[in-house]
Design a protein around this motif. Structure first.
Motif, PDB file in Angstrom:
ATOM      1  N   ALA A  93     -31.890  -8.839  21.733  1.00 29.66           N
ATOM      2  CA  ALA A  93     -30.634  -8.190  21.783  1.00 29.66           C
ATOM      3  C   ALA A  93     -29.325  -8.896  21.598  1.00 29.66           C
ATOM      4  O   ALA A  93     -28.634  -8.671  20.582  1.00 29.66           O
ATOM      5  N   GLY A  94     -29.323 -10.394  21.699  1.00 33.64           N
ATOM      6  CA  GLY A  94     -28.454 -11.254  21.323  1.00 33.64           C
ATOM      7  C   GLY A  94     -28.306 -11.458  19.840  1.00 33.64           C
ATOM      8  O   GLY A  94     -27.165 -11.431  19.074  1.00 33.64           O
ATOM      9  N   VAL A  95     -29.579 -11.469  19.272  1.00 33.20           N
ATOM     10  CA  VAL A  95     -29.498 -11.725  17.627  1.00 33.20           C
ATOM     11  C   VAL A  95     -28.985 -10.285  16.991  1.00 33.20           C
ATOM     12  O   VAL A  95     -28.195 -10.453  16.094  1.00 33.20           O
ATOM     13  N   ILE A  96     -29.685  -9.301  17.389  1.00 30.95           N
ATOM     14  CA  ILE A  96     -29.301  -8.015  16.877  1.00 30.95           C
ATOM     15  C   ILE A  96     -27.881  -7.646  17.077  1.00 30.95           C
ATOM     16  O   ILE A  96     -26.991  -7.173  16.101  1.00 30.95           O
ATOM     17  N   ILE A 129     -39.248 -13.101  32.360  1.00 29.38           N
ATOM     18  CA  ILE A 129     -39.581 -13.405  30.873  1.00 29.38           C
ATOM     19  C   ILE A 129     -39.261 -12.352  30.252  1.00 29.38           C
ATOM     20  O   ILE A 129     -38.797 -12.489  28.968  1.00 29.38           O
ATOM     21  N   SER A 130     -39.303 -10.970  30.632  1.00 30.20           N
ATOM     22  CA  SER A 130     -39.108  -9.721  29.868  1.00 30.20           C
ATOM     23  C   SER A 130     -37.539  -9.962  29.543  1.00 30.20           C
ATOM     24  O   SER A 130     -37.238  -9.615  28.367  1.00 30.20           O
ATOM     25  N   LEU A 131     -36.834  -9.931  30.594  1.00 30.10           N
ATOM     26  CA  LEU A 131     -35.212 -10.178  30.318  1.00 30.10           C
ATOM     27  C   LEU A 131     -34.937 -11.204  29.613  1.00 30.10           C
ATOM     28  O   LEU A 131     -34.130 -10.859  28.669  1.00 30.10           O
ATOM     29  N   LEU A 165     -32.162  -1.748  23.856  1.00 34.81           N
ATOM     30  CA  LEU A 165     -33.306  -2.322  24.160  1.00 34.81           C
ATOM     31  C   LEU A 165     -32.992  -2.791  25.885  1.00 34.81           C
ATOM     32  O   LEU A 165     -34.017  -2.532  26.604  1.00 34.81           O
ATOM     33  N   THR A 166     -32.069  -3.361  26.048  1.00 36.40           N
ATOM     34  CA  THR A 166     -31.845  -4.077  27.257  1.00 36.40           C
ATOM     35  C   THR A 166     -31.488  -2.791  28.411  1.00 36.40           C
ATOM     36  O   THR A 166     -32.147  -3.163  29.545  1.00 36.40           O
ATOM     37  N   VAL A 167     -30.850  -1.888  28.186  1.00 36.74           N
ATOM     38  CA  VAL A 167     -30.494  -0.920  29.299  1.00 36.74           C
ATOM     39  C   VAL A 167     -31.774  -0.247  29.732  1.00 36.74           C
ATOM     40  O   VAL A 167     -31.984  -0.048  30.986  1.00 36.74           O
ATOM     41  N   ALA A 226     -33.627   5.402  18.850  1.00 35.26           N
ATOM     42  CA  ALA A 226     -33.594   4.976  20.128  1.00 35.26           C
ATOM     43  C   ALA A 226     -32.425   5.855  21.017  1.00 35.26           C
ATOM     44  O   ALA A 226     -33.048   6.353  21.922  1.00 35.26           O
ATOM     45  N   ALA A 227     -31.413   6.308  20.377  1.00 33.48           N
ATOM     46  CA  ALA A 227     -30.451   7.220  21.011  1.00 33.48           C
ATOM     47  C   ALA A 227     -30.941   8.493  21.005  1.00 33.48           C
ATOM     48  O   ALA A 227     -30.769   9.185  22.035  1.00 33.48           O
ATOM     49  N   VAL A 228     -31.860   8.916  20.118  1.00 35.56           N
ATOM     50  CA  VAL A 228     -32.346  10.340  20.363  1.00 35.56           C
ATOM     51  C   VAL A 228     -33.303  10.470  21.556  1.00 35.56           C
ATOM     52  O   VAL A 228     -33.841  11.174  22.170  1.00 35.56           O
ATOM     53  N   LEU A 229     -34.197   9.126  21.520  1.00 38.14           N
ATOM     54  CA  LEU A 229     -35.277   9.200  22.496  1.00 38.14           C
ATOM     55  C   LEU A 229     -35.095   8.984  24.003  1.00 38.14           C
ATOM     56  O   LEU A 229     -35.739   9.314  24.839  1.00 38.14           O
ATOM     57  N   LEU A 230     -33.844   8.043  24.114  1.00 39.29           N
ATOM     58  CA  LEU A 230     -33.502   7.840  25.403  1.00 39.29           C
ATOM     59  C   LEU A 230     -32.556   9.063  26.060  1.00 39.29           C
ATOM     60  O   LEU A 230     -32.151   9.822  25.643  1.00 39.29           O
TER      61      LEU A 230
END
Length: 257
Positions: free
Chosen positions: A23-26, A14-16, A36-38, A253-257
């Motif tokens: 992610a597809g919309v974005i 369900i999560s995927l 989000l997905t990685v 997100a790039a900063v936090l990852l």
């Protein structure tokens, strides 16, 4: 990870599907969905290189769905795509090989800078990212620097993927002057081609986990089809502000990852 998906854990599936849809919309409307997905694949136990490779299945499927959706709506300009394809292909091949053997944090600050640049241009000079109606588009041969931008973007896309939509939009809308709908259409087709190149390299390196990747791809495909409908109906102004907001979110997100 293999145990989880061999037993088809409901929460993971369900999560995927759900995050793949988002992610597809974005990715169809702007970019940054892989941020989000990685991480989700990594939460489920994949090492970063395996998550980066497996994520390309979803990206490939959503890119095909997005490009085909835009084509059916008559919004995919193909007259100059051959000139765009060669630098993208070369860059993606080099980036895919680099990703198979190098630490993927290497280009973190490159994409962060690219995303912040797009956000700044969108805010300060919106006419650059969102050309006004009636703007004449340019060919790659008219803007020689666009070849280098496409080469570098292809390399980054082959290497790490996350956020590649932002520099692609900067090239298609900023340099070649396509409106945001057609820039997103070209972006989907470009990502489809260079993701196929990178994915092939990852498959040869045995870095792809097919079951979670395909589940993610189903959600991403549905999201891409929804994204095309939203892009066609949205105004240029709405797309511009969505792009701006997503660049800020993806940068954080790039900063936090």
């Amino acid at each position: 990870m293999d145990i989880l998906f061999n037993t088809h854990g409901l929460i993971q599936i369900i999560s995927l599907l759900a995050l793949g849809l988002v992610a597809g919309v974005i990715n169809t409307l702007a970019g940054g969905g892989s941020n989000l997905t990685v991480p989700l694949l990594m939460v489920f136990g994949m090492p970063p290189d395996i998550a980066n490779a497996t994520n390309r299945i979803g990206v490939l499927m959503q890119s095909f769905a997005g490009a085909e959706g835009f084509r059916r709506k008559g919004c995919l300009p193909l007259h100059d795509f051959k000139a765009m394809l060669l630098p993208l292909f070369i860059g993606a091949a080099a980036g895919g090989f680099a990703a198979a053997f190098a630490p993927q944090t290497l280009l973190k600050y490159f994409i962060l800078g690219a995303m912040l640049l797009v956000a700044g241009i969108t805010l300060v000079r919106p006419d650059v990212i969102a050309p006004p109606p009636g703007t004449v588009t340019k060919r790659v041969t008219d803007v020689p620097s666009s070849r280098w931008f496409l080469l570098l973007t292809g390399f980054y896309g082959g290497f790490i993927q996350a956020g590649v939509g932002f520099p692609l939009i900067a090239v298609f809308a900023g340099s070649l002057r396509y409106d945001l709908v057609r820039s997103n259409a070209l972006k989907a087709l470009a990502v489809l081609f260079f993701t196929a190149v990178a994915l092939l390299i990852f498959i040869v390196q045995d870095q792809v986990r097919w079951i979670p990747g395909l589940i993610l791809g189903v959600g991403s495909t549905i999201g891409a089809m929804l994204g095309v409908k939203m892009a066609i109906r949205a105004s240029q102004r709405s797309l511009k502000w969505f792009l701006f907001i997503m660049t800020l979110i993806a940068s954080a997100a790039a900063v936090l990852l």
